[in-house]
Write an enzyme that holds these catalytic residues in place. Structure first.
Site, PDB file in Angstrom:
ATOM      1  N   ARG A 162       4.351   0.460  -1.267  1.00  0.00           N
ATOM      2  CA  ARG A 162       3.968   0.233  -3.141  1.00  0.00           C
ATOM      3  C   ARG A 162       3.592   1.258  -3.692  1.00  0.00           C
ATOM      4  O   ARG A 162       2.823   1.028  -4.834  1.00  0.00           O
ATOM      5  CB  ARG A 162       2.136  -0.245  -2.750  1.00  0.00           C
ATOM      6  CG  ARG A 162       2.222  -1.790  -1.756  1.00  0.00           C
ATOM      7  CD  ARG A 162       2.940  -3.064  -2.339  1.00  0.00           C
ATOM      8  NE  ARG A 162       2.326  -4.281  -1.922  1.00  0.00           N
ATOM      9  CZ  ARG A 162       3.223  -4.831  -1.325  1.00  0.00           C
ATOM     10  NH1 ARG A 162       4.288  -4.112  -0.591  1.00  0.00           N
ATOM     11  NH2 ARG A 162       2.781  -5.831  -0.299  1.00  0.00           N
ATOM     12  N   SER A 238      -2.819  -9.081  -2.516  1.00  0.00           N
ATOM     13  CA  SER A 238      -3.395  -8.432  -1.819  1.00  0.00           C
ATOM     14  C   SER A 238      -4.291  -6.915  -2.787  1.00  0.00           C
ATOM     15  O   SER A 238      -3.671  -6.428  -3.883  1.00  0.00           O
ATOM     16  CB  SER A 238      -2.770  -7.256  -1.125  1.00  0.00           C
ATOM     17  OG  SER A 238      -1.632  -8.208  -0.759  1.00  0.00           O
ATOM     18  N   GLU A 333      -4.362  -1.865  -4.309  1.00  0.00           N
ATOM     19  CA  GLU A 333      -3.336  -2.098  -4.806  1.00  0.00           C
ATOM     20  C   GLU A 333      -3.205  -2.410  -6.219  1.00  0.00           C
ATOM     21  O   GLU A 333      -2.733  -2.143  -7.041  1.00  0.00           O
ATOM     22  CB  GLU A 333      -2.527  -3.265  -3.766  1.00  0.00           C
ATOM     23  CG  GLU A 333      -1.213  -2.965  -3.452  1.00  0.00           C
ATOM     24  CD  GLU A 333      -0.989  -4.172  -3.886  1.00  0.00           C
ATOM     25  OE1 GLU A 333      -1.369  -5.184  -3.836  1.00  0.00           O
ATOM     26  OE2 GLU A 333       0.744  -4.707  -3.641  1.00  0.00           O
TER      27      GLU A 333
END
Ligand code: EPU
Length: 338
Positions: A162, A238, A333
């Protein structure tokens, strides 16, 4: 090009936060973007994709910019490998469906991830054992300061879980215009991630004769079962990253929780944030107008009319509980715009 003053952002963020920006600009070509920069129109700006990884905490006192650069172009092939160059504004899931239709394989496990191609290269989106970086060959864009073009190879993009150079060092400095992916004419299914094989059996599909369409359909089924649909309940997937901890920290947690799920990697031990949040008692709980999703606690949802601050309050409460219980600080995130 579309320009609108005092524009609503409600339709531009999947959390469904009702805020406004001073100006909204949507451009369709690289030339239009360069023209905007030349005219000095891109100061104090926020570049967004489909808004599926964003949390607005207040009105944005500046310009929100969205790329609508389209196009999916085959550049060439070497053996079974085919390179395709895709505009940053193409919806990632449309790209996957298009590629499978053309007999170009690789992206199946990323099916139904919301968002656009430009953002996929910023965020290094990933799911079910695949990440965008596995397929990205080259990223082209524009420096927002000078308006000059750039092109970077995969290794120059600093990809990790990520993470990319565009999300960190080059944040607000560069806009991605095109991404080149390397796909394959051979379909090689990736089935190792927990739950895929079981879902294939449930769908009545045979691993030996599996097609890319069947794998895509199976992945879509898994996502629909686990993750809330942003059109029904605002969310940004998420909310937290899965923390990667040192061996020492992991051993400490494992001593008290012998069943802790984990994945070992080169940079440490990854523990699912979903597990940490569930163990901390937050699964399915509501705080004001925000809630922790009942099937996937990694996802925070807008329980109806939430503001960005409502979601942040829940984020902080969850982080505090996880830290008190496990000594691990979760990291969002989602891109939080304050
Ligand atoms: N788990 C629990 N309780 C739950 C759900 C999950 O303890 O209620 C634990 C289980 O041990 C499970 C583990 O968490 O095995 C992993 O769960 P899951 O397979 O659902 O994946 P994840 O690690 O929670 C990541 C991505 C998702 C992606 C899935 C599938 C991140 C931050 N999230 O979630 O990505 O879809 O893997 O590959 O890495 C997103 O980025 O928006 C996103 C949804």
């Amino acid at each position: 090009m579309r320009r609108e003053k005092n524009a609503a952002l409600l339709g531009h963020n999947t959390f469904g936060i009702d805020v406004r920006c001073a100006e909204f600009i949507e451009y369709e070509t690289t030339d239009e973007l360069q023209e905007l920069i030349r005219r000095g129109g891109l100061r104090n700006t926020l570049h967004i994709g489909a808004g599926s990884n964003l949390l607005f905490c207040a009105d944005y006192d500046g310009c929100v910019v969205h790329s609508k650069i389209g196009g999916i172009e085959i550049l060439g092939s070497k053996g079974d490998e085919v390179e395709i160059r895709v505009g940053a504004g193409v919806t990632f899931d449309h790209l996957i469906a298009h590629c499978i239709g053309q007999g170009l394989y690789g992206l199946e496990n990323l099916s139904l991830i919301p968002g656009e191609v430009g953002a996929s290269a910023v965020q290094n989106i990933g799911a079910y054992g695949a990440e965008a970086k596995d397929f990205i060959r080259r990223v082209e864009g524009i420096w927002l300061g000078s308006g000059e073009k750039f092109a970077m190879t995969n290794s120059e993009c600093g990809y990790a879980y990520r993470r990319s150079i565009f999300k960190e060092e080059l944040r607000s400095k560069a806009a991605i215009t095109h991404v080149t992916f390397a796909l394959n004419r051979n379909f090689v299914p990736r089935l190792e991630y927990g739950g895929i094989r079981q879902a294939l059996v449930q769908n009545g599909y045979d691993e030996e004769t599996l097609t890319a369409e069947q794998l895509r359909e199976t992945i879509i089924g898994i996502r629909r079962q686990k993750l809330p649909d942003p059109d029904v309940q605002g969310n940004a997937g998420s909310f937290f990253m899965n923390p990667i901890v040192s061996d020492e920290t992991f051993r400490r947690i494992e001593k008290e929780n012998p069943d802790v799920p984990h994945y070992r990697g080169d940079d440490g031990v990854k523990i699912p944030a979903a597990w940490l949040i569930e163990q901390s008692g937050w699964k399915g709980r509501t705080l004001g107008r925000a809630a922790v999703h009942a099937r996937q606690p990694l996802v925070l949802v807008n329980a109806g009319g939430a503001t960005g601050d409502d979601i942040l309050r829940l984020c902080e409460a969850v982080c505090k509980s996880v830290e008190e219980r496990f000594g691990i600080r979760l990291k969002p995130e989602v891109n939080i715009i304050r």
